[in-house]
Design a protein around this motif. Structure first.
Motif, PDB file in Angstrom:
ATOM      1  N   HIS A   1     -36.355  -0.407 -30.095  1.00 18.22           N
ATOM      2  CA  HIS A   1     -35.067  -0.337 -30.790  1.00 18.22           C
ATOM      3  C   HIS A   1     -33.958  -0.828 -29.853  1.00 18.22           C
ATOM      4  O   HIS A   1     -33.665  -0.208 -28.821  1.00 18.22           O
ATOM      5  N   ALA A   2     -33.363  -1.954 -30.160  1.00 16.46           N
ATOM      6  CA  ALA A   2     -32.261  -2.515 -29.385  1.00 16.46           C
ATOM      7  C   ALA A   2     -31.656  -3.657 -30.186  1.00 16.46           C
ATOM      8  O   ALA A   2     -32.263  -4.175 -31.136  1.00 16.46           O
ATOM      9  N   ASP A   3     -30.469  -4.070 -29.789  1.00 16.81           N
ATOM     10  CA  ASP A   3     -29.801  -5.192 -30.452  1.00 16.81           C
ATOM     11  C   ASP A   3     -30.284  -6.487 -29.793  1.00 16.81           C
ATOM     12  O   ASP A   3     -29.605  -7.091 -28.958  1.00 16.81           O
ATOM     13  N   TRP A   4     -31.471  -6.914 -30.149  1.00 13.66           N
ATOM     14  CA  TRP A   4     -32.085  -8.084 -29.511  1.00 13.66           C
ATOM     15  C   TRP A   4     -31.335  -9.363 -29.860  1.00 13.66           C
ATOM     16  O   TRP A   4     -31.307 -10.305 -29.065  1.00 13.66           O
ATOM     17  N   GLU A   5     -30.741  -9.413 -31.038  1.00 17.31           N
ATOM     18  CA  GLU A   5     -29.973 -10.603 -31.401  1.00 17.31           C
ATOM     19  C   GLU A   5     -28.780 -10.786 -30.462  1.00 17.31           C
ATOM     20  O   GLU A   5     -28.475 -11.893 -30.026  1.00 17.31           O
ATOM     21  N   GLU A   6     -28.106  -9.679 -30.138  1.00 22.90           N
ATOM     22  CA  GLU A   6     -26.964  -9.767 -29.230  1.00 22.90           C
ATOM     23  C   GLU A   6     -27.408 -10.143 -27.818  1.00 22.90           C
ATOM     24  O   GLU A   6     -26.766 -10.958 -27.138  1.00 22.90           O
ATOM     25  N   LEU A   7     -28.518  -9.570 -27.374  1.00 22.31           N
ATOM     26  CA  LEU A   7     -29.052  -9.929 -26.052  1.00 22.31           C
ATOM     27  C   LEU A   7     -29.448 -11.398 -26.013  1.00 22.31           C
ATOM     28  O   LEU A   7     -29.251 -12.088 -25.007  1.00 22.31           O
ATOM     29  N   HIS A   8     -30.016 -11.862 -27.111  1.00 24.80           N
ATOM     30  CA  HIS A   8     -30.387 -13.275 -27.191  1.00 24.80           C
ATOM     31  C   HIS A   8     -29.157 -14.170 -27.150  1.00 24.80           C
ATOM     32  O   HIS A   8     -29.143 -15.216 -26.503  1.00 24.80           O
TER      33      HIS A   8
END
Length: 435
Positions: free
Chosen positions: A199-206
């Motif tokens: 669970h994490a904001d992977w789109e933002e990290l990307h």
């Protein structure tokens, strides 16, 4: 050795840089006294080439200096001079141009002037401006041309500057390696986080990775590279902490298997496929696991067909960014309507067009949709298209990956990363989907 100042012929003015070069050479000769100071001209030229930016010269000017050095008969340049004009070379412009690889006369004169301005050579002009040597008893009595003595006088300085330039280049190379490793590590950690359904904001990290990767360029200064490496390091720590937290929890996989096994034998490279598939032969079935039933599925686990809700849940947990899929499989864009992919519907529509063109049977495609889900099945088709020159039997490849996915031994995350690594010669930048 000539102790008075030498002035240029004609309308060329005497600059303070010319005076400084002559004073430096005279002072150096005075300090050495009768002791002979010798430098290897080609080793010195190599050091000068490395330190050219710090000295303030250019590669074209150094080409002219190389030509001048070639007119000196000895490999060693020595001071003090026992005879007047020992370190003076006096080639004509025509001969000098030939040894400078045919440099134009106007360009040659400009670079000769720049060498004089930075204090690497001294003009010793004759009364009429011609370059020549006056000989007496077979020995040079006086020579008019270009004096190379500043090179000997500044040899220690040039070596010191070359060492500083080498240290700077080494530091920049280290920073570039660090940036490349951090880009690779972050991209792989993001893929793992998606694969494990952390669970994490992977789109933002990307997006942060994309923004930092776009700043990388070959002409960045050391300070800019240092700042970029630090920012990537912070992002790597942030992403890594998410994976470490999951590892400490003991939840190693995002699939719904009851014993949470983390399988590493995922087929992500066409070289892992049976040789018969490469030759276009019959499809080779996977060896059956003795702990599984005849269909190759653990009898204790409900199949996706028997439990559609479980299959949908597993497919929903493995949704990768559309931009990552497009970056790994850019060829799929050629089959999209309007030549652009704006959402997953466009991606799946393009995959549906590619599927029959690759020779994948409706039965194999239906099975892939049932096991992998629409998103992952479309990604696999795009991956097969991207590596079409290596896969001889697209249908057989799809069936193998489908069977492995049914056993929990395959997911598209590593497949995407394999394709992204193949494009590692370029900066790791995910192409944004339109819309």
């Amino acid at each position: 050795m000539q102790t008075h100042l030498s002035t240029p012929f004609g309308r060329r003015p005497l600059s303070l840089a010319m005076v400084a070069a002559q004073v430096s050479a005279c002072d150096f000769a005075g300090r050495t006294g009768d002791a002979e100071s010798v430098v290897h001209k080609w080793r010195l030229f190599r050091a000068l080439t490395e330190a050219k930016v710090l000295i303030g010269t250019t590669d074209r000017a150094l080409a002219v200096l190389h030509a001048l050095l070639s007119f000196h008969p000895e490999t060693a340049l020595a001071l003090p001079r026992t005879e007047e004009g020992l370190l003076v070379v006096f080639p004509s412009n025509k001969e000098l141009s030939i040894r400078a690889h045919g440099m134009a006369p106007s360009t040659l004169r400009r670079h000769l002037a720049s060498l004089v301005d930075v204090g690497l050579i001294i003009r010793r002009d004759s009364p009429n401006g011609k370059r020549f040597a006056r000989r007496r008893c077979g020995k040079i009595d006086a020579a008019f041309g270009f004096d190379l003595s500043p090179l000997v006088a500044r040899a220690a300085e040039i070596e010191r500057l070359a060492e500083a330039a080498r240290a700077e280049d080494s530091a920049i190379a280290f920073l570039r390696e660090r940036i490349s490793l951090l880009r690779r590590d972050i991209a792989k950690m993001i893929a793992t986080g998606l694969e494990e359904a952390i669970h994490a904001d992977w789109e933002e990290l990307h997006r942060q990775l994309l923004s930092l990767a776009e700043r990388y360029a070959r002409n960045l200064a050391r300070a800019e590279l240092d700042a970029l490496a630090d920012e990537l390091g912070i992002l790597a720590e942030e992403v890594g902490s998410l994976l470490k937290a999951r590892a400490k929890d003991g939840k190693m996989s995002g699939n719904d298997a009851s014993n949470e096994r983390h399988l590493q034998n995922q087929t992500t490279d066409a070289r892992d496929i049976d040789h018969g598939l490469r030759e276009g032969g019959a499809e080779t079935p996977l060896p059956k696991n003795p702990d599984r039933g005849a269909a190759g599925v653990d009898s204790s686990e409900p199949s996706p067909a028997a439990n559609p809700a479980a299959g949908e849940m597993r497919a929903a947990s493995r949704v990768y960014p559309l931009s990552m899929a497009v970056a790994a499989c850019p060829d799929i864009v050629d089959y999209a309507k309007g030549g652009a992919i704006g959402d997953w519907a466009d991606f799946q529509a393009a995959a549906a067009i590619v599927r029959p063109a690759l020779g994948v049977s409706p039965d194999a495609w239906a099975r892939a949709l049932e096991v992998l889900g629409e998103h992952d099945a479309a990604i696999v088709i795009a991956a097969i298209l991207q590596r079409g020159d290596e896969i001889k039997s697209a249908g057989g490849y799809l069936r193998i990956l489908t069977a492995k996915a049914e056993q929990g031994a395959f997911s598209v995350g590593p497949l995407l990363m394999t394709l992204l690594r193949r494009r590692a010669s370029k900066p790791v930048v995910f192409r944004q989907a339109s819309g």
